[in-house]
Write a protein that holds these residues in place. Structure first.
Motif, mmCIF file in Angstrom:
data_model
loop_
_atom_site.group_PDB
_atom_site.id
_atom_site.type_symbol
_atom_site.label_atom_id
_atom_site.label_comp_id
_atom_site.label_asym_id
_atom_site.label_seq_id
_atom_site.Cartn_x
_atom_site.Cartn_y
_atom_site.Cartn_z
ATOM 1 N N GLU A 22 -9.077 7.712 -1.589
ATOM 2 C CA GLU A 22 -8.701 9.098 -1.867
ATOM 3 C C GLU A 22 -9.239 9.954 -0.739
ATOM 4 O O GLU A 22 -10.414 9.833 -0.373
ATOM 5 N N ARG A 23 -8.365 10.793 -0.180
ATOM 6 C CA ARG A 23 -8.727 11.572 1.002
ATOM 7 C C ARG A 23 -8.377 13.036 0.780
ATOM 8 O O ARG A 23 -7.427 13.358 0.066
ATOM 9 N N PRO A 24 -9.101 13.939 1.424
ATOM 10 C CA PRO A 24 -8.735 15.354 1.346
ATOM 11 C C PRO A 24 -7.380 15.602 2.006
ATOM 12 O O PRO A 24 -6.945 14.856 2.891
ATOM 13 N N LEU A 71 0.873 -1.168 0.000
ATOM 14 C CA LEU A 71 0.000 0.000 0.000
ATOM 15 C C LEU A 71 0.910 1.219 0.000
ATOM 16 O O LEU A 71 1.720 1.416 0.906
ATOM 17 N N VAL A 72 0.780 2.031 -1.047
ATOM 18 C CA VAL A 72 1.656 3.184 -1.200
ATOM 19 C C VAL A 72 0.806 4.412 -1.462
ATOM 20 O O VAL A 72 -0.290 4.323 -2.015
ATOM 21 N N ASP A 73 1.304 5.583 -1.042
ATOM 22 C CA ASP A 73 0.496 6.796 -1.118
ATOM 23 C C ASP A 73 1.226 7.920 -1.833
ATOM 24 O O ASP A 73 2.428 7.866 -2.060
ATOM 25 N N GLY A 74 0.464 8.954 -2.159
ATOM 26 C CA GLY A 74 1.001 10.155 -2.767
ATOM 27 C C GLY A 74 -0.129 11.123 -3.053
ATOM 28 O O GLY A 74 -1.281 10.871 -2.678
ATOM 29 N N ARG A 125 -3.934 9.979 -2.299
ATOM 30 C CA ARG A 125 -4.383 8.719 -2.900
ATOM 31 C C ARG A 125 -3.556 7.553 -2.369
ATOM 32 O O ARG A 125 -2.326 7.672 -2.220
ATOM 33 N N VAL A 126 -4.222 6.459 -2.077
ATOM 34 C CA VAL A 126 -3.563 5.216 -1.675
ATOM 35 C C VAL A 126 -3.833 4.169 -2.754
ATOM 36 O O VAL A 126 -4.979 3.999 -3.192
ATOM 37 N N SER A 186 -8.938 11.092 -8.898
ATOM 38 C CA SER A 186 -9.065 9.956 -9.817
ATOM 39 C C SER A 186 -7.839 9.688 -10.674
ATOM 40 O O SER A 186 -7.822 8.729 -11.440
ATOM 41 N N ASP A 187 -6.798 10.512 -10.580
ATOM 42 C CA ASP A 187 -5.572 10.250 -11.332
ATOM 43 C C ASP A 187 -4.722 9.213 -10.601
ATOM 44 O O ASP A 187 -4.671 9.204 -9.368
ATOM 45 N N PRO A 188 -4.019 8.334 -11.334
ATOM 46 C CA PRO A 188 -3.144 7.356 -10.675
ATOM 47 C C PRO A 188 -1.885 8.019 -10.137
ATOM 48 O O PRO A 188 -1.506 9.119 -10.555
ATOM 49 N N LEU A 189 -1.224 7.337 -9.207
ATOM 50 C CA LEU A 189 0.047 7.825 -8.685
ATOM 51 C C LEU A 189 1.145 7.651 -9.731
ATOM 52 O O LEU A 189 1.113 6.727 -10.546
ATOM 53 N N ASN A 190 2.123 8.536 -9.680
ATOM 54 C CA ASN A 190 3.301 8.436 -10.540
ATOM 55 C C ASN A 190 4.366 7.659 -9.770
ATOM 56 O O ASN A 190 5.124 8.222 -8.995
ATOM 57 N N LEU A 191 4.412 6.336 -9.973
ATOM 58 C CA LEU A 191 5.308 5.465 -9.223
ATOM 59 C C LEU A 191 6.497 5.042 -10.072
ATOM 60 O O LEU A 191 6.418 5.036 -11.301
ATOM 61 N N PRO A 192 7.614 4.668 -9.416
ATOM 62 C CA PRO A 192 8.769 4.188 -10.191
ATOM 63 C C PRO A 192 8.401 2.970 -11.034
ATOM 64 O O PRO A 192 7.706 2.064 -10.571
ATOM 65 N N ASP A 193 8.886 2.941 -12.263
ATOM 66 C CA ASP A 193 8.593 1.836 -13.175
ATOM 67 C C ASP A 193 9.642 0.749 -12.988
ATOM 68 O O ASP A 193 10.566 0.595 -13.790
ATOM 69 N N VAL A 194 9.507 -0.014 -11.897
ATOM 70 C CA VAL A 194 10.506 -1.034 -11.583
ATOM 71 C C VAL A 194 10.104 -2.420 -12.057
ATOM 72 O O VAL A 194 10.938 -3.320 -12.129
ATOM 73 N N ALA A 195 8.834 -2.626 -12.344
ATOM 74 C CA ALA A 195 8.343 -3.938 -12.772
ATOM 75 C C ALA A 195 6.895 -3.777 -13.212
ATOM 76 O O ALA A 195 6.235 -2.797 -12.851
ATOM 77 N N PRO A 196 6.358 -4.744 -13.968
ATOM 78 C CA PRO A 196 4.952 -4.661 -14.392
ATOM 79 C C PRO A 196 4.004 -5.046 -13.263
ATOM 80 O O PRO A 196 3.481 -6.161 -13.198
ATOM 81 N N LEU A 197 3.786 -4.118 -12.339
ATOM 82 C CA LEU A 197 2.943 -4.383 -11.174
ATOM 83 C C LEU A 197 1.477 -4.113 -11.483
ATOM 84 O O LEU A 197 1.146 -3.252 -12.302
#
Length: 272
Positions: free
Chosen positions: A157-159, A131-134, A254-255, A139-150
């Motif tokens: 989603e919280r205020p 579980l990762v946040d940012g 967002r989580v 409704s937009d996805p998180l921009n996460l490191p592209d380390v593998a096809p996860l």
């Protein structure tokens, strides 16, 4: 390029010593020296200066590639292992400090980790789920490191709210735009608040100067520092409680849930 040689190169640059890298890897110092020499011969250029031990310009560039390459290799091994072995009885979940959503997992082992370690842990198979946040636009996805096809899925989603002293000029405002706070002084707390780099990226502005560095994951301590006037901090509004804070517009906390891509017969109980 041999992955074993690359792994040795990364260890030497991290340790700053051939002998310490040898101890870490379980090799002799002579073997480590031979690995580095073979890698330099393969690439046709020196990668390390010896006194002191530090990467050359080519070595620094190779380091930028090495981390993602080694993570990808570990991710490939982990995914094949999951396809061919029965699921373990223990469900290990990695959680970044602000990403707790207890109702979405049935874990019996939880590790609180920095965000990037959650992503790489799922990719490498040391975590069954992450579980990762940012922060993002709604409704937009998180921009996460592209380390593998996860496999990624939004779970909450919280205020967001900026924590500040009660006598701060913004205290009492109904809301504020993040970009309007670029010139304020902030607490740099990358693991217990939204990292300043994410604030710059989300607002499309520079600034967000750190007045104080706060290391660790103890959120109550960070809240005390912010309300005492040491700098602003951005957190999910649900974590602020009754402390002085101003909601932020147009952005949400967002989580996301991270798993390896689902394979036939690899479903895990306790994960919804």
């Amino acid at each position: 390029m041999d992955a074993h040689l690359l792994r040795t190169f990364v260890a030497v640059t991290r340790c700053g010593s051939f002998s310490r890298a040898a101890d870490e890897l379980g090799y002799t110092q002579s073997a480590v020296s031979q690995h580095i020499a073979a890698l330099e011969s393969d690439l046709g250029t020196p990668l390390l200066s010896r006194r002191p031990v530090q990467p050359t310009a080519a070595g620094r560039r190779l380091l930028e590639h090495a981390g993602p390459i080694l993570v990808r290799l570990a991710a490939a091994r982990a995914e094949i292992t999951r396809m061919t072995q029965a699921p373990p009885d223990r469900l290990v979940v990695g959680v970044s400090p602000l990403a707790f959503v207890p109702e979405v997992v049935g874990a019996n082992h939880v590790r609180v980790l920095p965000r990037v370690e959650v992503v790489t842990g799922v990719a490498q198979g040391t975590l069954d789920l992450g579980l990762v946040d940012g922060i993002t636009a709604p409704s937009d996805p998180l921009n996460l490191p592209d380390v593998a096809p996860l496999a990624k899925a939004g779970v909450a989603e919280r205020p967001l709210a900026v924590v500040l002293p009660a006598d701060h000029p913004l205290a009492g405002r109904k809301h504020v735009k993040l970009a309007d706070l670029a010139d304020a002084q902030w607490i740099d707390a990358p693991e217990s608040a939204i990292p300043l780099a994410q604030l710059r990226a989300a607002s499309g502005t520079t600034g967000f100067r750190a007045a104080l560095r706060y290391e660790g994951t103890h959120v109550p301590g960070l809240l005390e520092m912010a309300t005492a006037g040491h700098g602003l901090a951005l957190l999910p509004q649900t974590m602020v409680g009754g402390l002085p804070a101003v909601p932020v517009t147009r952005l949400v906390h967002r989580v996301e849930r991270l798993t390896m891509p689902t394979q036939p017969g690899s479903g895990r109980s306790g994960v919804r």
